[in-house]
Structures are given as C-alpha cells and as structure tokens.
Design a protein around this motif. Structure first.
Motif, PDB file in Angstrom:
ATOM      1  N   LYS A   1       0.689  -1.204   0.094  1.00  0.00           N
ATOM      2  CA  LYS A   1       0.007   0.079  -0.103  1.00  0.00           C
ATOM      3  C   LYS A   1       0.986   1.300  -0.039  1.00  0.00           C
ATOM      4  CE  LYS A   1      -3.697  -2.525   0.154  1.00  0.00           C
ATOM      5  NZ  LYS A   1      -4.260  -2.725  -1.111  1.00  0.00           N
ATOM      6  N   SER A   2       1.726   1.258  -0.866  1.00  0.00           N
ATOM      7  CA  SER A   2       2.665   2.549  -0.961  1.00  0.00           C
ATOM      8  C   SER A   2       2.776   3.030  -2.315  1.00  0.00           C
ATOM      9  CB  SER A   2       4.034   2.036  -0.498  1.00  0.00           C
ATOM     10  OG  SER A   2       4.676   1.123  -1.507  1.00  0.00           O
ATOM     11  N   VAL A   3       1.867   2.744  -3.258  1.00  0.00           N
ATOM     12  CA  VAL A   3       2.291   3.254  -4.715  1.00  0.00           C
ATOM     13  C   VAL A   3       0.960   3.876  -5.164  1.00  0.00           C
ATOM     14  CG1 VAL A   3       2.508   2.582  -7.162  1.00  0.00           C
ATOM     15  CG2 VAL A   3       3.993   1.259  -5.259  1.00  0.00           C
ATOM     16  N   VAL A   4       1.183   4.916  -5.784  1.00  0.00           N
ATOM     17  CA  VAL A   4      -0.187   5.814  -6.596  1.00  0.00           C
ATOM     18  C   VAL A   4       0.081   5.458  -7.951  1.00  0.00           C
ATOM     19  CG1 VAL A   4      -1.081   7.999  -7.148  1.00  0.00           C
ATOM     20  CG2 VAL A   4      -0.003   7.699  -4.885  1.00  0.00           C
ATOM     21  N   TYR A   5      -1.306   4.853  -8.539  1.00  0.00           N
ATOM     22  CA  TYR A   5      -1.281   4.339  -9.988  1.00  0.00           C
ATOM     23  C   TYR A   5      -1.878   5.445 -10.506  1.00  0.00           C
ATOM     24  CZ  TYR A   5      -3.195   1.999 -14.021  1.00  0.00           C
ATOM     25  OH  TYR A   5      -3.561   1.522 -15.218  1.00  0.00           O
ATOM     26  N   VAL A   6      -1.164   5.995 -11.672  1.00  0.00           N
ATOM     27  CA  VAL A   6      -1.672   7.232 -12.355  1.00  0.00           C
ATOM     28  C   VAL A   6      -2.098   6.912 -13.739  1.00  0.00           C
ATOM     29  CG1 VAL A   6      -1.495   9.572 -13.004  1.00  0.00           C
ATOM     30  CG2 VAL A   6      -0.368   8.784 -10.737  1.00  0.00           C
ATOM     31  N   ALA A   7      -3.455   6.925 -14.146  1.00  0.00           N
ATOM     32  CA  ALA A   7      -3.685   6.615 -15.643  1.00  0.00           C
ATOM     33  C   ALA A   7      -5.086   7.376 -15.852  1.00  0.00           C
ATOM     34  CB  ALA A   7      -4.044   4.939 -15.776  1.00  0.00           C
ATOM     35  N   PHE A   8      -5.193   7.817 -17.161  1.00  0.00           N
ATOM     36  CA  PHE A   8      -6.180   8.666 -17.629  1.00  0.00           C
ATOM     37  C   PHE A   8      -7.225   7.882 -18.644  1.00  0.00           C
ATOM     38  CE2 PHE A   8      -3.442  11.548 -15.597  1.00  0.00           C
ATOM     39  CZ  PHE A   8      -4.206  12.171 -14.806  1.00  0.00           C
ATOM     40  N   GLY A   9      -7.010   6.548 -18.837  1.00  0.00           N
ATOM     41  CA  GLY A   9      -7.977   5.976 -19.750  1.00  0.00           C
ATOM     42  C   GLY A   9      -7.391   5.921 -21.229  1.00  0.00           C
TER      43      GLY A   9
ATOM     44  N   PHE B   1      -5.368   5.404  -6.640  1.00  0.00           N
ATOM     45  CA  PHE B   1      -5.550   5.541  -8.332  1.00  0.00           C
ATOM     46  C   PHE B   1      -5.883   7.025  -8.620  1.00  0.00           C
ATOM     47  CE2 PHE B   1      -8.340   3.653 -12.005  1.00  0.00           C
ATOM     48  CZ  PHE B   1      -7.593   4.057 -12.804  1.00  0.00           C
ATOM     49  N   MET B   2      -5.026   7.697  -9.411  1.00  0.00           N
ATOM     50  CA  MET B   2      -5.200   8.951  -9.799  1.00  0.00           C
ATOM     51  C   MET B   2      -5.905   8.493 -11.076  1.00  0.00           C
ATOM     52  SD  MET B   2      -3.143  12.275 -10.672  1.00  0.00           S
ATOM     53  CE  MET B   2      -2.688  12.438  -8.969  1.00  0.00           C
ATOM     54  N   SER B   3      -7.501   9.070 -11.358  1.00  0.00           N
ATOM     55  CA  SER B   3      -7.998   8.479 -12.669  1.00  0.00           C
ATOM     56  C   SER B   3      -9.016   9.645 -13.092  1.00  0.00           C
ATOM     57  CB  SER B   3      -8.738   7.173 -12.218  1.00  0.00           C
ATOM     58  OG  SER B   3      -9.650   6.795 -13.336  1.00  0.00           O
TER      59      SER B   3
ATOM     60  N   CYS C   1     -13.360   3.226 -12.416  1.00  0.00           N
ATOM     61  CA  CYS C   1     -14.154   3.415 -10.936  1.00  0.00           C
ATOM     62  C   CYS C   1     -14.549   2.082 -10.482  1.00  0.00           C
ATOM     63  CB  CYS C   1     -15.232   4.360 -11.135  1.00  0.00           C
ATOM     64  SG  CYS C   1     -14.929   6.068 -11.446  1.00  0.00           S
ATOM     65  N   MET C   2     -15.385   1.214 -11.231  1.00  0.00           N
ATOM     66  CA  MET C   2     -15.595  -0.164 -10.691  1.00  0.00           C
ATOM     67  C   MET C   2     -14.537  -0.796 -10.467  1.00  0.00           C
ATOM     68  SD  MET C   2     -18.885  -0.407 -10.294  1.00  0.00           S
ATOM     69  CE  MET C   2     -18.941  -2.121 -10.192  1.00  0.00           C
ATOM     70  N   GLU C   3     -13.528  -0.914 -11.149  1.00  0.00           N
ATOM     71  CA  GLU C   3     -12.243  -1.647 -11.026  1.00  0.00           C
ATOM     72  C   GLU C   3     -11.592  -1.318  -9.630  1.00  0.00           C
ATOM     73  OE1 GLU C   3     -11.574  -2.688 -15.830  1.00  0.00           O
ATOM     74  OE2 GLU C   3     -10.067  -1.379 -14.651  1.00  0.00           O
ATOM     75  N   ALA C   4     -11.459   0.000  -9.368  1.00  0.00           N
ATOM     76  CA  ALA C   4     -10.646   0.506  -8.191  1.00  0.00           C
ATOM     77  C   ALA C   4     -11.592   0.160  -6.963  1.00  0.00           C
ATOM     78  CB  ALA C   4     -10.539   1.831  -8.586  1.00  0.00           C
ATOM     79  N   MET C   5     -12.922   0.508  -7.190  1.00  0.00           N
ATOM     80  CA  MET C   5     -13.685   0.175  -5.857  1.00  0.00           C
ATOM     81  C   MET C   5     -13.692  -1.183  -5.550  1.00  0.00           C
ATOM     82  SD  MET C   5     -16.946   2.737  -6.230  1.00  0.00           S
ATOM     83  CE  MET C   5     -17.352   2.591  -7.812  1.00  0.00           C
ATOM     84  N   SER C   6     -13.764  -2.046  -6.568  1.00  0.00           N
ATOM     85  CA  SER C   6     -13.681  -3.680  -6.202  1.00  0.00           C
ATOM     86  C   SER C   6     -12.478  -4.127  -5.806  1.00  0.00           C
ATOM     87  CB  SER C   6     -14.175  -4.165  -7.785  1.00  0.00           C
ATOM     88  OG  SER C   6     -15.291  -3.961  -8.128  1.00  0.00           O
ATOM     89  N   MET C   7     -11.302  -3.475  -5.996  1.00  0.00           N
ATOM     90  CA  MET C   7     -10.182  -4.009  -5.438  1.00  0.00           C
ATOM     91  C   MET C   7      -9.849  -3.104  -4.051  1.00  0.00           C
ATOM     92  SD  MET C   7      -9.155  -6.124  -7.438  1.00  0.00           S
ATOM     93  CE  MET C   7      -9.315  -6.878  -9.057  1.00  0.00           C
ATOM     94  N   GLY C   8     -10.859  -2.186  -3.690  1.00  0.00           N
ATOM     95  CA  GLY C   8     -10.701  -1.550  -2.343  1.00  0.00           C
ATOM     96  C   GLY C   8      -9.466  -0.464  -2.401  1.00  0.00           C
ATOM     97  N   VAL C   9      -9.447   0.133  -3.510  1.00  0.00           N
ATOM     98  CA  VAL C   9      -8.584   1.106  -3.908  1.00  0.00           C
ATOM     99  C   VAL C   9      -8.850   2.544  -3.755  1.00  0.00           C
ATOM    100  CG1 VAL C   9      -6.655   2.018  -5.403  1.00  0.00           C
ATOM    101  CG2 VAL C   9      -6.850  -0.342  -4.963  1.00  0.00           C
ATOM    102  N   ALA C  10      -8.559   3.521  -2.900  1.00  0.00           N
ATOM    103  CA  ALA C  10      -8.866   4.894  -2.797  1.00  0.00           C
ATOM    104  C   ALA C  10      -8.386   5.463  -4.209  1.00  0.00           C
ATOM    105  CB  ALA C  10      -8.166   5.532  -1.800  1.00  0.00           C
ATOM    106  N   MET C  11      -9.463   6.507  -4.519  1.00  0.00           N
ATOM    107  CA  MET C  11      -9.212   7.281  -5.911  1.00  0.00           C
ATOM    108  C   MET C  11      -8.734   8.799  -5.647  1.00  0.00           C
ATOM    109  SD  MET C  11     -12.201   5.561  -8.157  1.00  0.00           S
ATOM    110  CE  MET C  11     -11.226   6.219  -9.733  1.00  0.00           C
ATOM    111  N   LEU C  12      -8.092   9.461  -6.826  1.00  0.00           N
ATOM    112  CA  LEU C  12      -7.877  10.491  -6.815  1.00  0.00           C
ATOM    113  C   LEU C  12      -8.468  11.074  -7.935  1.00  0.00           C
ATOM    114  CD1 LEU C  12      -4.825   9.318  -5.582  1.00  0.00           C
ATOM    115  CD2 LEU C  12      -4.596  11.649  -4.996  1.00  0.00           C
ATOM    116  N   THR C  13      -9.525  11.825  -8.073  1.00  0.00           N
ATOM    117  CA  THR C  13     -10.401  12.011  -9.239  1.00  0.00           C
ATOM    118  C   THR C  13     -10.163  13.078 -10.034  1.00  0.00           C
ATOM    119  OG1 THR C  13     -11.998  13.349  -7.892  1.00  0.00           O
ATOM    120  CG2 THR C  13     -12.369  10.752  -7.918  1.00  0.00           C
ATOM    121  N   TRP C  14     -10.016  12.849 -11.333  1.00  0.00           N
ATOM    122  CA  TRP C  14      -9.719  13.841 -12.314  1.00  0.00           C
ATOM    123  C   TRP C  14     -10.438  13.924 -13.607  1.00  0.00           C
ATOM    124  CZ3 TRP C  14      -4.064  16.197 -12.423  1.00  0.00           C
ATOM    125  CH2 TRP C  14      -3.785  17.065 -13.454  1.00  0.00           C
TER     126      TRP C  14
END
Length: 469
Positions: free
Chosen positions: A269-277, A358-360, A367-380
């Motif tokens: 639980k140390s990494v921020v994943y950044v991807a904009f689709g 997850f910065m997304s 959103c569904m993938e992040a929520m399902s995996m229990g990952v907090a989101m940074l919304t953009w």
C-alpha cells in the motif's frame, strides 16, 4: 444452481459499441455469462473484436474459446489522430470512425440476427444503448428478447432522465450537496457528440436493462430508477457488476508486464497508480505539472502516459512529446516511480498489494475496478459521465479526493495541487480514513459477487432469460 448443457440453452448475441470502455465491459459480461455455461455470440467489426481480445485482462486465454466471435469485416478505417490542442477534452476524432463502423455493421448484424433466431426457438439480444439500431432490427423478429447494457452508472442515467424530463430530485442525498452537479451531457461533451448520441442512443423496445454496478455502491439509485414508471415501463433492472474479475488471472503467456515486476519490489500500500484511460490526451503543459507534482510528493508511483486511442489501436505510436518531455523526469525519479508508455495491465495493478491509490479520469470501468479492489481514488474527471462519477466517489461514497474540480477543467492544474491531493490520500490523517472506507467498500462489493447481491442479480437475469426458451 444446476445448469443444463450449453447446447440446450437459449443463445445470447452481444453487440457492443466500438469504443474501448464499452467493448471491455461487454466482453467481461459475455465471459461471465459463458462461465455459467451459456452460449454467447459477440459481434463487432474484426478490428474492434481484435482490440477487445487483445486488451482483455483477468481471464485466461482459454476462456475466450467459450465465446463465438463474429469478426465482421469492414473497409479500412479513415485516418484518426487525437488532437491535444482541442478546445474540448472529449475524443471527438473518433466520432467519424464510430459513424463509419456503425454504417458498415448494420447489414451484417441484421443478417446475423435472422440467422441466429432462425436456428433457435428464442434469441437473447444484449446491446449497448449507442447501438440502438440493433434493437430496431430485432423488433421485427418475435423470437428475439432484447436487453440494453449500460456502461454508465445508474445515477448518471437518472441525472440524464431528470434533466431531459425537467423532473426534480426527490431525495436530498442524490444532489451530492454542496458540490454543483454538471449537466449529464451539455457541460461534458461537445455538440457533435451530443448530435451523435441523439442519433444512435434512443428508446427502443426492450425487456430489461443491465448495469455494471453493485447494490453496495448504488442501491439508492437503482431503487429510485425502478420507481420511474415512464422510463422503466415494466422493464427488469439487473445490477450485475462488477463484471470484471475480482481474482486476476494473467491471460497471456510469457513474462509479466515490467510495471508488475516493479510493484513486487515496493512496500504494501505504498504506490499511487496514475492513468487517464483510453480516450484522453493530456496537453504537454499539464503533463509537465503532473510530473512535478508526482516528484514533489515523494510518493512511489506508476504513471501511464499515452495519447487517446486512434480508430485502429494496432496503429498506435508513441507520441514524440512524451519522449522528449519525460526523459529527464524518469532519471530524476528513478527508484521512486515508473513511467509506462502505451497500454498497462490496469486490473493487475489495482489488484496488487503494493497499490494504495488510483489517480484517474473516472471512467466508469476504472471506477468499478478501483472500488472492487478496495483502492482509494484521486479523481480527475475529463468528459462524459466522469464528473458525476467523481462526485459519487468523493462526496457520496467518500472513498477518494478531488484532484481537479470540474469547474476548473479549462485551467492547467498546478503541480502544487497534484502534490496536495496525493499527500492528502497517502500521508495525511484524512487519507487513512479514506483508504479505510475504500477497503471496506471493496469488501462489500466482493461479498456481493461471492454469493451476495451481484451474484443473485446475475442468477436472476439467467433465470429470467431461461423462461423465454
């Protein structure tokens, strides 16, 4: 539940819209149905079927053999290049491609509908609402029973319904107060896209609606939608999400993606994943600020940098701007972060124990993938339903923080704001609570799939369509 032999079951024809997010969710759902022994046909252009299979994550390659793909040949697509300097962030360069593909799919899919329906007493048609012409074609065949599959959440459908009918919300919590809510379409997509949607997304006769959502997320919205008699009009509603797998299985032979090898070496639980689709091109000025924000935050990260999809993704090319801009940046953050060019195995990254946030862009699949995996989101949020998805995440579910507010979409967000948002989730006391709620929500969503509400909704759908046999 006992399932009879596949050959004795009612066949299902799935017709997706030819854009990555739509292809992805409908292929996941097709595989989910086929895993229950149902005979599924998946029909699109040969180009887009290839794209869907090539980018599939979470399933073994053998699972694809359980689906019959109808790779419809079409002429070469017209040239299509993303425009990073466009006045609107929506990938409008794809609209002519979509028109071209739909035009060339009409006759072959009509023939396929008649062929499949004539060889069985009944046929189930599941289509993306943007492919409404398929339902028109099916209306003349009594043995076809039609369902539309929504690739957006129920709350977005509600917001569109309420805007188009001038209704008022009956429940205060729906408003996401005090944040202003963007218009479902007019504030979020350019005029040519609205015209396209009105042309191809219209009400057609159907037996029901399928949503890639979970009651753990949207029970209040599903309940409210079911009360809209003029819209639902006897249609069944099934909340069958998440349709993507919860246990990720590598579906390709050979070595794992390098970003997963890098993740293996990071603390939990140390990494921020950044991807904009797949539909977003970030301007150079904004890439510079994101890079600085990631560097200044001192947090570990994986950053996927890529242009929006072209019409044919097999012709993707690494943009020159990325090569020059990020070369020095990668040297400076070596050991702390990793830049990925091109496609990344997002499900695998989100499922990895080292990923914390997850910065997304807040596309609904992400959103569904992040929520399902229990990952907090940074919304953009960038376009379409994404602004409302961001409000759902940050104001209603409270499992993320807003990085860029929708009202400031035309501004270049400074590195300080990027740094602040990352630290809020990864370092501050507030972030611990957000991540706790995200983990708890993920557990509720997974419980829904593992015998709970989502599983029951899927079986209810299977039982319902079995009655048409």
């Amino acid at each position: 539940m006992e399932f009879p032999n596949r050959d004795s079951k009612i066949p299902i024809l799935v017709v997706p819209f030819p854009a990555q997010g739509h292809l992805n969710s409908l292929l996941h759902f097709s595989l989910l149905l086929s895993s229950h022994g149902l005979p599924v046909h998946f029909a699109s252009s040969s180009i887009h079927n290839h794209q869907a299979r090539h980018r599939l994550q979470g399933w073994t390659s053998a699972s694809l053999h359980n689906i019959t793909f109808h790779d419809i040949p079409i002429p070469s697509l017209p040239p299509s290049t993303p425009n990073p300097n466009s006045t609107h962030s929506f990938p409008s360069h794809l609209v002519p491609i979509w028109e071209f593909v739909i035009h060339h799919l009409r006759s072959p899919i009509s023939s396929l509908l008649h062929s499949l329906s004539s060889s069985s007493s009944s046929l189930i048609l599941i289509h993306d609402p943007l492919m409404s012409f398929v339902s028109d074609e099916a209306a003349s065949i009594p043995s076809i029973h039609t369902f539309n599959f929504q690739c957006v959440p129920a709350n977005f459908v509600l917001s569109y319904l309420y805007e188009s009918t001038s209704k008022t919300w009956s429940d205060n919590h729906i408003l996401f107060s005090p944040s202003p809510s963007p218009s479902p379409l007019h504030d979020t997509v350019p005029e040519e896209v609205i015209t396209f949607c009105k042309k191809h997304y219209y009400e057609t006769p159907c037996d029901g609606m399928l949503f890639n959502t979970s009651l753990a997320i949207e029970e209040a919205f599903i309940d409210l939608l079911a009360k809209q008699d003029d819209f639902v009009a006897g249609k069944k509603i099934f909340a069958v999400g998440p349709v993507s797998p919860l246990t990720v299985t590598d579906n390709k032979s050979g070595p794992r993606h390098s970003c997963l090898e890098w993740l293996d070496k990071q603390p939990p639980k140390s990494v921020v994943y950044v991807a904009f689709g797949s539909s977003t091109t970030i301007p150079v000025e904004q890439i510079e600020q994101i890079a600085l924000g990631l560097e200044k935050s001192k947090q570990r990260f994986i950053w996927v940098v890529r242009d929006a999809d072209r019409g044919d993704v097999s012709q993707e090319a690494e943009p020159e701007k990325v090569k020059s801009l990020l070369l020095d940046f990668e040297k400076r953050v070596e050991g702390m972060g990793m830049v990925v060019r091109g496609w990344a195995p997002q499900l695998d990254v989100l499922a990895h124990g080292s990923t914390a946030a997850f910065m997304s862009h807040c596309g609904w699949n992400s959103c569904m993938e992040a929520m399902s995996m229990g990952v907090a989101m940074l919304t953009w949020p960038i376009h379409s339903e994404q602004p409302r998805n961001a409000l759902l995440i940050t104001k209603y579910l409270k499992v993320g923080v807003m990085v860029r507010e929708w009202e400031k979409r035309d501004e270049v967000l400074t590195w300080e704001k990027v740094d602040e948002a990352i630290r809020k989730v990864m370092v501050d006391e507030e972030g611990l609570e957000i991540r706790r709620r995200a983990k708890e929500l993920g557990e509720k969503i997974r419980a829904g799939i593992e015998g709970g509400s989502s599983y029951e909704q899927l079986l209810a759908f299977i039982n319902y369509i079995s009655e048409f046999k």
